[in-house]
Design a protein around this motif. Structure first.
Motif, PDB file in Angstrom:
ATOM      1  N   MET A  38      20.505  55.821  25.854  1.00 51.89           N
ATOM      2  CA  MET A  38      19.138  56.029  25.431  1.00 51.89           C
ATOM      3  C   MET A  38      18.552  57.232  26.165  1.00 51.89           C
ATOM      4  N   GLU A  39      17.887  58.080  25.445  1.00 58.13           N
ATOM      5  CA  GLU A  39      17.282  59.285  26.017  1.00 58.13           C
ATOM      6  C   GLU A  39      16.041  58.915  26.832  1.00 58.13           C
ATOM      7  N   PRO A  40      15.868  59.573  27.996  1.00 55.51           N
ATOM      8  CA  PRO A  40      14.688  59.281  28.810  1.00 55.51           C
ATOM      9  C   PRO A  40      13.399  59.632  28.073  1.00 55.51           C
ATOM     10  N   THR A  41      12.367  58.851  28.325  1.00 58.71           N
ATOM     11  CA  THR A  41      11.050  59.140  27.765  1.00 58.71           C
ATOM     12  C   THR A  41      10.344  60.129  28.681  1.00 58.71           C
ATOM     13  N   LEU A  42       9.246  60.687  28.202  1.00 58.19           N
ATOM     14  CA  LEU A  42       8.463  61.582  29.065  1.00 58.19           C
ATOM     15  C   LEU A  42       7.981  60.840  30.303  1.00 58.19           C
ATOM     16  N   LEU A  43       7.606  59.588  30.139  1.00 52.61           N
ATOM     17  CA  LEU A  43       7.143  58.805  31.279  1.00 52.61           C
ATOM     18  C   LEU A  43       8.253  58.657  32.322  1.00 52.61           C
ATOM     19  N   ASP A  44       9.491  58.563  31.877  1.00 53.24           N
ATOM     20  CA  ASP A  44      10.620  58.496  32.813  1.00 53.24           C
ATOM     21  C   ASP A  44      10.687  59.762  33.681  1.00 53.24           C
ATOM     22  N   TYR A  45      10.409  60.907  33.076  1.00 54.53           N
ATOM     23  CA  TYR A  45      10.401  62.153  33.838  1.00 54.53           C
ATOM     24  C   TYR A  45       9.279  62.154  34.872  1.00 54.53           C
ATOM     25  N   TYR A  46       8.100  61.692  34.476  1.00 57.21           N
ATOM     26  CA  TYR A  46       6.985  61.608  35.428  1.00 57.21           C
ATOM     27  C   TYR A  46       7.342  60.686  36.585  1.00 57.21           C
ATOM     28  N   LYS A  47       7.980  59.559  36.280  1.00 53.31           N
ATOM     29  CA  LYS A  47       8.378  58.611  37.326  1.00 53.31           C
ATOM     30  C   LYS A  47       9.425  59.231  38.258  1.00 53.31           C
ATOM     31  N   ALA A  48      10.351  59.986  37.705  1.00 52.26           N
ATOM     32  CA  ALA A  48      11.378  60.644  38.520  1.00 52.26           C
ATOM     33  C   ALA A  48      10.743  61.690  39.435  1.00 52.26           C
ATOM     34  N   ILE A  49       9.769  62.417  38.923  1.00 51.00           N
ATOM     35  CA  ILE A  49       9.066  63.413  39.733  1.00 51.00           C
ATOM     36  C   ILE A  49       8.301  62.710  40.849  1.00 51.00           C
ATOM     37  N   GLU A  50       7.680  61.592  40.531  1.00 51.71           N
ATOM     38  CA  GLU A  50       6.954  60.838  41.555  1.00 51.71           C
ATOM     39  C   GLU A  50       7.900  60.352  42.647  1.00 51.71           C
ATOM     40  N   LYS A  51       9.063  59.833  42.271  1.00 56.62           N
ATOM     41  CA  LYS A  51      10.035  59.361  43.263  1.00 56.62           C
ATOM     42  C   LYS A  51      10.498  60.505  44.152  1.00 56.62           C
ATOM     43  N   THR A  52      10.789  61.641  43.541  1.00 55.42           N
ATOM     44  CA  THR A  52      11.225  62.801  44.317  1.00 55.42           C
ATOM     45  C   THR A  52      10.112  63.257  45.253  1.00 55.42           C
ATOM     46  N   SER A  53       8.887  63.182  44.793  1.00 55.24           N
ATOM     47  CA  SER A  53       7.738  63.530  45.618  1.00 55.24           C
ATOM     48  C   SER A  53       7.644  62.600  46.832  1.00 55.24           C
ATOM     49  N   ARG A  54       7.861  61.309  46.619  1.00 56.05           N
ATOM     50  CA  ARG A  54       7.847  60.352  47.741  1.00 56.05           C
ATOM     51  C   ARG A  54       8.984  60.658  48.709  1.00 56.05           C
ATOM     52  N   ASP A  55      10.149  61.005  48.175  1.00 50.04           N
ATOM     53  CA  ASP A  55      11.284  61.375  49.033  1.00 50.04           C
ATOM     54  C   ASP A  55      10.960  62.631  49.843  1.00 50.04           C
ATOM     55  N   MET A  56      10.245  63.576  49.226  1.00 53.42           N
ATOM     56  CA  MET A  56       9.831  64.785  49.937  1.00 53.42           C
ATOM     57  C   MET A  56       8.887  64.429  51.080  1.00 53.42           C
ATOM     58  N   LEU A  57       7.986  63.482  50.855  1.00 52.05           N
ATOM     59  CA  LEU A  57       7.068  63.051  51.909  1.00 52.05           C
ATOM     60  C   LEU A  57       7.844  62.437  53.066  1.00 52.05           C
ATOM     61  N   THR A  58       8.820  61.614  52.762  1.00 52.22           N
ATOM     62  CA  THR A  58       9.652  61.019  53.808  1.00 52.22           C
ATOM     63  C   THR A  58      10.349  62.106  54.620  1.00 52.22           C
ATOM     64  N   ALA A  59      10.892  63.094  53.937  1.00 54.82           N
ATOM     65  CA  ALA A  59      11.566  64.204  54.637  1.00 54.82           C
ATOM     66  C   ALA A  59      10.572  64.946  55.526  1.00 54.82           C
ATOM     67  N   ALA A  60       9.370  65.187  55.038  1.00 57.65           N
ATOM     68  CA  ALA A  60       8.352  65.879  55.839  1.00 57.65           C
ATOM     69  C   ALA A  60       7.954  65.038  57.046  1.00 57.65           C
ATOM     70  N   GLN A  61       7.821  63.734  56.856  1.00 55.51           N
ATOM     71  CA  GLN A  61       7.472  62.848  57.967  1.00 55.51           C
ATOM     72  C   GLN A  61       8.548  62.855  59.041  1.00 55.51           C
ATOM     73  N   GLN A  62       9.790  63.037  58.624  1.00 53.98           N
ATOM     74  CA  GLN A  62      10.926  63.087  59.549  1.00 53.98           C
ATOM     75  C   GLN A  62      11.208  64.505  60.040  1.00 53.98           C
ATOM     76  N   GLU A  63      10.384  65.439  59.602  1.00 58.35           N
ATOM     77  CA  GLU A  63      10.545  66.859  59.925  1.00 58.35           C
ATOM     78  C   GLU A  63      11.930  67.374  59.536  1.00 58.35           C
ATOM     79  N   ASP A  64      12.440  66.855  58.445  1.00 59.63           N
ATOM     80  CA  ASP A  64      13.723  67.294  57.894  1.00 59.63           C
ATOM     81  C   ASP A  64      13.423  68.339  56.827  1.00 59.63           C
ATOM     82  N   TRP A  65      13.160  69.557  57.308  1.00 61.39           N
ATOM     83  CA  TRP A  65      12.682  70.620  56.416  1.00 61.39           C
ATOM     84  C   TRP A  65      13.755  71.069  55.440  1.00 61.39           C
ATOM     85  N   ASP A  66      15.028  71.013  55.847  1.00 61.03           N
ATOM     86  CA  ASP A  66      16.111  71.377  54.925  1.00 61.03           C
ATOM     87  C   ASP A  66      16.150  70.406  53.744  1.00 61.03           C
TER      88      ASP A  66
END
Length: 98
Positions: free
Chosen positions: A1-29
């Protein structure tokens, strides 16, 4: 099944949360890698949105996701700013001829 547009928004949100975790850990790479992944997801979303409509019932959830992404982005920027200022100083000093 092809992802819906909402699936893309959710994936971007998850990646954004992962980016926050990396920033909190000062893992800039890791933050930079995730930023690249997020850019790919955004490009895919833009491409898919040309032909794939967002279901009317998904619009409210999309707006909530976008608000959470914006809040997360602000937190990331607050954590990354000192690092970016340090980098700017290093680059400035490296370019000054004594």
């Amino acid at each position: 099944m092809e992802p819906t547009l909402l699936d893309y928004y959710k994936a971007i949100e998850k990646t954004s949360r992962d980016m926050l975790t990396a920033a909190q850990q000062e893992d800039w790479d890791q933050l930079v890698r995730l930023e690249g992944a997020c850019a790919v997801l955004i490009a895919q979303l833009r491409y898919k949105s040309r032909t794939l409509p967002l279901a009317p019932e998904d619009r409210k959830e999309k707006a909530q996701i976008m608000q959470r992404i914006l809040r997360t982005d602000a937190e990331i920027r607050n954590l990354a700013e000192p690092w970016l200022q340090d980098l700017a100083q290093i680059l400035d000093h490296g370019s000054v001829v004594h």
